[in-house]
Write an enzyme that holds these catalytic residues in place. Sequence first.
Site, PDB file in Angstrom:
ATOM      1  N   CYS A  80     -14.781   3.476   9.247  1.00  0.00           N
ATOM      2  CA  CYS A  80     -15.273   4.773   8.782  1.00  0.00           C
ATOM      3  C   CYS A  80     -15.994   4.660   7.424  1.00  0.00           C
ATOM      4  O   CYS A  80     -17.079   4.086   7.377  1.00  0.00           O
ATOM      5  CB  CYS A  80     -14.134   5.775   8.779  1.00  0.00           C
ATOM      6  SG  CYS A  80     -14.716   7.459   8.923  1.00  0.00           S
ATOM      7  N   HIS A 175     -10.921   5.471  13.374  1.00  0.00           N
ATOM      8  CA  HIS A 175      -9.754   5.016  12.592  1.00  0.00           C
ATOM      9  C   HIS A 175      -8.670   4.370  13.455  1.00  0.00           C
ATOM     10  O   HIS A 175      -7.663   5.022  13.756  1.00  0.00           O
ATOM     11  CB  HIS A 175      -9.119   6.214  11.881  1.00  0.00           C
ATOM     12  CG  HIS A 175      -9.910   6.734  10.738  1.00  0.00           C
ATOM     13  ND1 HIS A 175      -9.719   6.322   9.440  1.00  0.00           N
ATOM     14  CD2 HIS A 175     -10.915   7.636  10.702  1.00  0.00           C
ATOM     15  CE1 HIS A 175     -10.565   6.945   8.642  1.00  0.00           C
ATOM     16  NE2 HIS A 175     -11.296   7.757   9.387  1.00  0.00           N
ATOM     17  N   GLU A 177      -6.384   2.565  12.601  1.00  0.00           N
ATOM     18  CA  GLU A 177      -5.100   2.480  11.871  1.00  0.00           C
ATOM     19  C   GLU A 177      -4.288   3.772  12.020  1.00  0.00           C
ATOM     20  O   GLU A 177      -3.156   3.841  11.573  1.00  0.00           O
ATOM     21  CB  GLU A 177      -5.349   2.137  10.391  1.00  0.00           C
ATOM     22  CG  GLU A 177      -5.821   3.266   9.495  1.00  0.00           C
ATOM     23  CD  GLU A 177      -7.295   3.652   9.698  1.00  0.00           C
ATOM     24  OE1 GLU A 177      -7.950   3.146  10.632  1.00  0.00           O
ATOM     25  OE2 GLU A 177      -7.760   4.495   8.905  1.00  0.00           O
TER      26      GLU A 177
HETATM   27  N1  GLN Z   1     -17.124  11.132   5.385  1.00  0.00           N
HETATM   28  C1  GLN Z   1     -16.687   9.932   4.739  1.00  0.00           C
HETATM   29  C2  GLN Z   1     -17.840   9.233   4.021  1.00  0.00           C
HETATM   30  O1  GLN Z   1     -18.948   9.620   4.166  1.00  0.00           O
HETATM   31  C3  GLN Z   1     -16.030   8.984   5.708  1.00  0.00           C
HETATM   32  C4  GLN Z   1     -14.819   9.623   6.318  1.00  0.00           C
HETATM   33  C5  GLN Z   1     -13.710   8.699   6.634  1.00  0.00           C
HETATM   34  O2  GLN Z   1     -13.650   7.547   6.196  1.00  0.00           O
HETATM   35  N2  GLN Z   1     -12.763   9.227   7.391  1.00  0.00           N
HETATM   36  O3  GLN Z   1     -17.626   8.316   3.326  1.00  0.00           O
END
Ligand code: GLN
Length: 195
Positions: A80, A175, A177
Site C-alpha cells: 500500500c 494489506h 498483513e
Molecule cells: N492512502 C495512503 C497513501 O497515499 C496509502 C494507504 C495505505 O497504506 N493503507 O499513502
Amino acid sequence: MKTLRIGVLSLQGAFREHIQILRRLGAEASEVRLPQQLHGLTGLIIPGGESTTIGKLAVTYGLMDPLREFAAAHPVWGTCAGLIFLAKETDSLQPLLGVMDIFAKRNAFGRQVDSFETDLFVPVLENGTAEPFHAVFIRSPYIAAVRGNAGVIAKLSDGTAVAVREGKWLATAFHPELTSDLRFHRYFLQMSRDD
Ligand code: GLN
C-alpha cells in the site's frame, strides 16, 4: 537452512502486524528506523500507512540513500503506502525511493470505495489459481503503469493491476498483513531465501 532476517520499516503505519506474521513464520523480524538497522538484514518490508509521512520521516532520519542501496542488493516488499514509496513515479509531489519501475496512482479508488475487500487469484502463490487471496484495500493506490522488467502478478476483475513483482522487489496495493492468509508473507520469505 539460511536464517531469514527481515526488517520492517517502522517509521509509521502497520509495521507491527508484519513483524508478528514474520515471527509466526519462523523468520527473525526487526524494526528499522535508522540506517544502521539495515545491516545484516536479508530483506525489508515497507508497510502501509501514509506514504507522504513515511517519505518525510525517511528524509529526516537520513534513510533515503541507505534504503535505495539496500534495495539495490536485497529483496524488498512494499504494501500500500509502501508500494507508493517504492515507485519511480506517483501523481503527487512527495519523497519516493524510485526503486520499482511502476507508476502508482494514489488514493485511486475514489471516495465511495475508499476501502473495500475482494478475492484475487494470484497464480504465483501456493494454490493461487484455485484458492483466492482475500485482499483488503484501504485508501489504496493502484498500479497505473508497469514498465521495464516489472510484471503484474495480481489484477482486479476489471484488469486493474494491484500487485507487481520486479526481480527481487514485490509490491501489493492491498494489506496481506491484515488477514490470516499468510501466503504473501511466505512468498516474500521464499524470494528472500532464493536471493
Ligand atoms: N492512502 C495512503 C497513501 O497515499 C496509502 C494507504 C495505505 O497504506 N493503507 O499513502
